[in-house]
Write a protein that holds these residues in place. Structure first.
Motif, PDB file in Angstrom:
ATOM      1  N   GLY A 114      85.652  67.511 115.594  1.00 22.97           N
ATOM      2  CA  GLY A 114      84.262  67.805 115.302  1.00 22.97           C
ATOM      3  C   GLY A 114      84.021  69.266 114.972  1.00 22.97           C
ATOM      4  N   LEU A 115      82.798  69.543 114.561  1.00 20.26           N
ATOM      5  CA  LEU A 115      82.401  70.894 114.190  1.00 20.26           C
ATOM      6  C   LEU A 115      81.106  71.261 114.898  1.00 20.26           C
ATOM      7  N   VAL A 116      80.946  72.534 115.178  1.00 12.28           N
ATOM      8  CA  VAL A 116      79.665  73.054 115.633  1.00 12.28           C
ATOM      9  C   VAL A 116      79.125  73.882 114.471  1.00 12.28           C
ATOM     10  N   LEU A 117      77.915  73.515 114.015  1.00 17.36           N
ATOM     11  CA  LEU A 117      77.292  74.165 112.874  1.00 17.36           C
ATOM     12  C   LEU A 117      76.180  75.076 113.333  1.00 17.36           C
ATOM     13  N   ALA A 118      75.944  76.116 112.557  1.00 18.76           N
ATOM     14  CA  ALA A 118      74.784  76.975 112.771  1.00 18.76           C
ATOM     15  C   ALA A 118      73.887  76.830 111.557  1.00 18.76           C
ATOM     16  N   THR A 119      72.615  76.579 111.812  1.00 16.86           N
ATOM     17  CA  THR A 119      71.610  76.596 110.763  1.00 16.86           C
ATOM     18  C   THR A 119      70.418  77.331 111.338  1.00 16.86           C
ATOM     19  N   GLY A 120      70.225  78.551 110.885  1.00 13.99           N
ATOM     20  CA  GLY A 120      69.226  79.419 111.512  1.00 13.99           C
ATOM     21  C   GLY A 120      69.686  79.764 112.911  1.00 13.99           C
ATOM     22  N   GLU A 121      68.807  79.587 113.873  1.00 12.59           N
ATOM     23  CA  GLU A 121      69.147  79.856 115.276  1.00 12.59           C
ATOM     24  C   GLU A 121      69.635  78.606 115.998  1.00 12.59           C
ATOM     25  N   VAL A 122      69.699  77.484 115.302  1.00 12.69           N
ATOM     26  CA  VAL A 122      70.050  76.195 115.897  1.00 12.69           C
ATOM     27  C   VAL A 122      71.548  75.944 115.763  1.00 12.69           C
ATOM     28  N   ARG A 123      72.145  75.361 116.798  1.00 11.52           N
ATOM     29  CA  ARG A 123      73.548  74.935 116.771  1.00 11.52           C
ATOM     30  C   ARG A 123      73.574  73.423 116.872  1.00 11.52           C
ATOM     31  N   ILE A 124      74.367  72.787 116.010  1.00 13.80           N
ATOM     32  CA  ILE A 124      74.436  71.325 115.936  1.00 13.80           C
ATOM     33  C   ILE A 124      75.901  70.919 115.939  1.00 13.80           C
ATOM     34  N   LEU A 127      71.947  57.760 108.437  1.00 15.93           N
ATOM     35  CA  LEU A 127      72.507  59.110 108.506  1.00 15.93           C
ATOM     36  C   LEU A 127      71.486  60.139 108.037  1.00 15.93           C
ATOM     37  N   MET A 128      70.761  59.830 106.963  1.00 17.19           N
ATOM     38  CA  MET A 128      69.746  60.766 106.457  1.00 17.19           C
ATOM     39  C   MET A 128      68.695  61.038 107.526  1.00 17.19           C
ATOM     40  N   ARG A 129      68.218  59.989 108.180  1.00 15.47           N
ATOM     41  CA  ARG A 129      67.210  60.162 109.235  1.00 15.47           C
ATOM     42  C   ARG A 129      67.762  60.977 110.393  1.00 15.47           C
ATOM     43  N   ARG A 130      68.993  60.692 110.758  1.00 17.96           N
ATOM     44  CA  ARG A 130      69.613  61.412 111.877  1.00 17.96           C
ATOM     45  C   ARG A 130      69.735  62.897 111.574  1.00 17.96           C
ATOM     46  N   LEU A 131      70.186  63.215 110.368  1.00 22.78           N
ATOM     47  CA  LEU A 131      70.335  64.618 109.985  1.00 22.78           C
ATOM     48  C   LEU A 131      68.979  65.312 109.889  1.00 22.78           C
ATOM     49  N   LEU A 132      67.981  64.618 109.348  1.00 21.20           N
ATOM     50  CA  LEU A 132      66.638  65.193 109.277  1.00 21.20           C
ATOM     51  C   LEU A 132      66.094  65.496 110.662  1.00 21.20           C
ATOM     52  N   SER A 133      66.366  64.603 111.608  1.00 18.95           N
ATOM     53  CA  SER A 133      65.884  64.840 112.977  1.00 18.95           C
ATOM     54  C   SER A 133      66.570  66.046 113.612  1.00 18.95           C
ATOM     55  N   LEU A 134      67.757  66.385 113.131  1.00 20.04           N
ATOM     56  CA  LEU A 134      68.477  67.564 113.620  1.00 20.04           C
ATOM     57  C   LEU A 134      68.110  68.829 112.842  1.00 20.04           C
ATOM     58  N   GLY A 135      67.313  68.673 111.791  1.00 21.34           N
ATOM     59  CA  GLY A 135      66.900  69.820 110.990  1.00 21.34           C
ATOM     60  C   GLY A 135      67.794  70.102 109.804  1.00 21.34           C
ATOM     61  N   LEU A 136      68.666  69.163 109.440  1.00 18.71           N
ATOM     62  CA  LEU A 136      69.542  69.342 108.286  1.00 18.71           C
ATOM     63  C   LEU A 136      69.048  68.489 107.131  1.00 18.71           C
ATOM     64  N   ARG A 137      68.942  69.111 105.959  1.00 12.91           N
ATOM     65  CA  ARG A 137      68.556  68.397 104.739  1.00 12.91           C
ATOM     66  C   ARG A 137      69.206  69.092 103.559  1.00 12.91           C
ATOM     67  N   GLN A 138      69.163  68.461 102.407  1.00 12.73           N
ATOM     68  CA  GLN A 138      69.733  69.103 101.229  1.00 12.73           C
ATOM     69  C   GLN A 138      69.065  70.452 101.034  1.00 12.73           C
ATOM     70  N   GLY A 139      69.869  71.463 100.778  1.00  7.82           N
ATOM     71  CA  GLY A 139      69.367  72.819 100.605  1.00  7.82           C
ATOM     72  C   GLY A 139      69.420  73.654 101.868  1.00  7.82           C
ATOM     73  N   SER A 140      69.729  73.034 103.010  1.00  8.35           N
ATOM     74  CA  SER A 140      69.817  73.786 104.268  1.00  8.35           C
ATOM     75  C   SER A 140      70.985  74.769 104.213  1.00  8.35           C
ATOM     76  N   ARG A 141      70.763  75.947 104.757  1.00 11.81           N
ATOM     77  CA  ARG A 141      71.837  76.944 104.875  1.00 11.81           C
ATOM     78  C   ARG A 141      72.536  76.703 106.204  1.00 11.81           C
ATOM     79  N   LEU A 142      73.853  76.723 106.174  1.00 16.78           N
ATOM     80  CA  LEU A 142      74.614  76.478 107.392  1.00 16.78           C
ATOM     81  C   LEU A 142      75.958  77.157 107.327  1.00 16.78           C
ATOM     82  N   SER A 143      76.629  77.175 108.475  1.00  9.92           N
ATOM     83  CA  SER A 143      78.014  77.639 108.543  1.00  9.92           C
ATOM     84  C   SER A 143      78.677  76.977 109.744  1.00  9.92           C
ATOM     85  N   VAL A 144      79.992  76.888 109.690  1.00  9.65           N
ATOM     86  CA  VAL A 144      80.763  76.335 110.800  1.00  9.65           C
ATOM     87  C   VAL A 144      81.034  77.483 111.768  1.00  9.65           C
ATOM     88  N   VAL A 145      80.574  77.331 113.009  1.00  7.17           N
ATOM     89  CA  VAL A 145      80.797  78.391 113.994  1.00  7.17           C
ATOM     90  C   VAL A 145      81.960  78.076 114.922  1.00  7.17           C
TER      91      VAL A 145
END
Length: 103
Positions: free
Chosen positions: A54-64, A30-48
């Protein structure tokens, strides 16, 4: 992050509420998968958007898009980004090279 910060599951985060990813309760895969998506501890995000379970997240200009299983393993701290994040235009205003280039 202050010790008194409230941790909640990502799946419980209200839509459009900014948060910091505080803890990932998962294995190495899971850690590797999230890192490959650009998510790590300290990442800023929100649920869009909420899509079924499921959820669609925004982190910067990226949607996951993440499923409910992953969302339940991610713990976040709701935050006010205006406190933690300086004005992104402030750097441009003080850097003459960037402002002269129109950046």
């Amino acid at each position: 992050m202050p010790q008194s910060a409230e941790l909640i599951r990502l799946s419980d985060l209200p839509q459009s509420t900014p948060a910091l990813l505080a803890e990932i309760q998962g294995g190495r895969h899971l850690m590797r998968r999230l890192l490959s998506l650009g998510l790590r501890q300290g990442s800023r995000l929100s649920v869009v958007q909420r899509r079924g379970q499921g959820l669609v997240l925004a982190t910067g200009e990226v949607r996951i898009a993440v499923g409910s299983g992953i969302a339940d393993k991610l713990w976040v701290t709701p935050c006010d980004l205006s406190e933690d994040d300086p004005d992104p235009d402030a750097e441009t205003a003080t850097d003459p090279a960037r402002s002269s280039m129109g950046l």
